[in-house]
Write an enzyme that holds these catalytic residues in place. Structure first.
Site, PDB file in Angstrom:
ATOM      1  N   THR A  89       1.655   7.385  -8.321  1.00 18.03           N
ATOM      2  CA  THR A  89       0.435   6.886  -8.945  1.00 18.03           C
ATOM      3  C   THR A  89      -0.777   7.679  -8.449  1.00 18.03           C
ATOM      4  O   THR A  89      -0.640   8.631  -7.686  1.00 18.03           O
ATOM      5  CB  THR A  89       0.248   5.388  -8.642  1.00 18.03           C
ATOM      6  OG1 THR A  89       0.245   5.200  -7.223  1.00 18.03           O
ATOM      7  CG2 THR A  89       1.377   4.574  -9.251  1.00 18.03           C
ATOM      8  N   ALA A 113       2.658   1.845 -13.393  1.00 18.83           N
ATOM      9  CA  ALA A 113       2.113   1.443 -12.099  1.00 18.83           C
ATOM     10  C   ALA A 113       3.182   0.767 -11.253  1.00 18.83           C
ATOM     11  O   ALA A 113       3.091   0.742 -10.026  1.00 18.83           O
ATOM     12  CB  ALA A 113       0.932   0.493 -12.287  1.00 18.83           C
ATOM     13  N   HIS A 147       0.473  -6.986   0.296  1.00 14.33           N
ATOM     14  CA  HIS A 147       1.381  -5.873   0.552  1.00 14.33           C
ATOM     15  C   HIS A 147       1.406  -5.549   2.049  1.00 14.33           C
ATOM     16  O   HIS A 147       0.555  -6.000   2.808  1.00 14.33           O
ATOM     17  CB  HIS A 147       0.946  -4.616  -0.215  1.00 14.33           C
ATOM     18  CG  HIS A 147       1.401  -4.589  -1.642  1.00 14.33           C
ATOM     19  ND1 HIS A 147       0.694  -5.203  -2.653  1.00 14.33           N
ATOM     20  CD2 HIS A 147       2.479  -4.028  -2.227  1.00 14.33           C
ATOM     21  CE1 HIS A 147       1.319  -5.003  -3.805  1.00 14.33           C
ATOM     22  NE2 HIS A 147       2.404  -4.301  -3.568  1.00 14.33           N
ATOM     23  N   LYS A 151       0.072   0.231   3.213  1.00 12.85           N
ATOM     24  CA  LYS A 151      -0.426   0.564   1.867  1.00 12.85           C
ATOM     25  C   LYS A 151      -1.883   0.964   1.949  1.00 12.85           C
ATOM     26  O   LYS A 151      -2.707   0.238   2.524  1.00 12.85           O
ATOM     27  CB  LYS A 151      -0.243  -0.632   0.923  1.00 12.85           C
ATOM     28  CG  LYS A 151      -0.578  -0.318  -0.527  1.00 12.85           C
ATOM     29  CD  LYS A 151      -0.137  -1.456  -1.438  1.00 12.85           C
ATOM     30  CE  LYS A 151      -0.502  -1.197  -2.894  1.00 12.85           C
ATOM     31  NZ  LYS A 151       0.114   0.035  -3.423  1.00 12.85           N
TER      32      LYS A 151
END
Length: 259
Positions: A89, A113, A147, A151
């Site tokens: 991405t 995505a 998450h 990340k």
């Protein structure tokens, strides 16, 4: 199918396992860093990436590298004419450029995505839920995602996609807000909130709330295996679409087109 994997980090390794579990042959793994990649290339040498894929005899490609390399990889791989699934991405602003290149080269590619089958089912469920709930003025809506703490971006691309699906079917919400509120939110604002914690693979929840009750729709990933499986299934569908004529070359598809 003979598959080449460009980018052989954690996701690349999972994709290799998934592809082999589904009966495919991984004929090349290409990466500038991974010690166990079949083909080591110099960082930024995208011609070498394309050459390695071409010489492998691959019939399809899955690209899961890094945002800093993805555009170079895509531009080098599209002229090969093979079905290409792009898992990396961070290049949304370049999609028109890639569409033009695909049209020029008669290539075919697919991006998303989130390649998880479950997440793409979630999009469909949210579409329908938003239509139903929007008929009742007493309900408000929001999106929350969590998450792992490695990340780098926030909110997730999936959370933003969820928000877009919701707004397309929920006329009261017309503006996404991803920052903290320092005043009462306006009725038109859809809050997309994020948390980063530990090793969580990814959890996304849509809330519909009223004075009387709350409706929650949640997708909770247990591992990244779902993303790998979805990428392989997407390549299968791209290749099958070319073969049976249901998909037209020269285009960039989204996973929703194949679902």
């Amino acid at each position: 199918m003979k598959i080449a994997i460009v980018g052989f980090g954690k996701m690349g390794h999972m994709i290799k396992s998934s592809a082999e579990n589904f009966g495919h042959e991984v004929v090349a793994t290409v990466d500038p860093v991974a010690k166990d990649a079949d083909c080591k290339v110099e960082q930024g040498d995208y011609e070498a990436v394309a050459k390695a894929v071409k010489e492998s005899g691959a019939e399809g490609i899955i690209e899961f590298s890094h945002p800093s390399a993805v555009m170079g990889n895509i531009k080098a791989l599209i002229p090969l004419g093979l079905p290409l699934v792009i898992g990396t991405t961070g290049w949304n602003d370049k999609k028109d450029e890639i569409r033009n290149l695909l049209a020029q080269c008669n290539g075919i590619a697919m991006t998303s995505a989130n390649f998880s089958i479950g997440v793409n089912l979630l999009y469909k469920i949210i579409d329908e839920a938003a239509k139903l709930v929007s008929a009742f003025d007493e309900y408000d809506a929001s999106v929350f995602e969590i998450h792992h703490n490695q990340k780098a971006d926030s909110p997730s691309g999936t959370a933003l996609d969820i928000a877009k699906h919701l707004m397309a079917n929920y006329p009261k919400k017309t503006e996404i807000v991803t920052e903290s509120f320092h005043e009462r939110p306006k009725a038109k604002e859809l809050h997309v909130a994020s948390m980063r914690l530990g090793s969580v693979p990814g959890t996304h929840t849509v809330f519909f709330d009223s004075n009387a009750d709350t409706i929650e729709i949640t997708h909770r990933a247990r591992s990244r295996e779902g993303f790998a499986n979805g990428a392989v299934h997407s390549l299968e569908r791209l290749a099958e679409g070319i073969k049976n004529g249901s998909l037209q070359r020269g285009k960039l598809f989204e996973m929703s087109d194949l679902f």
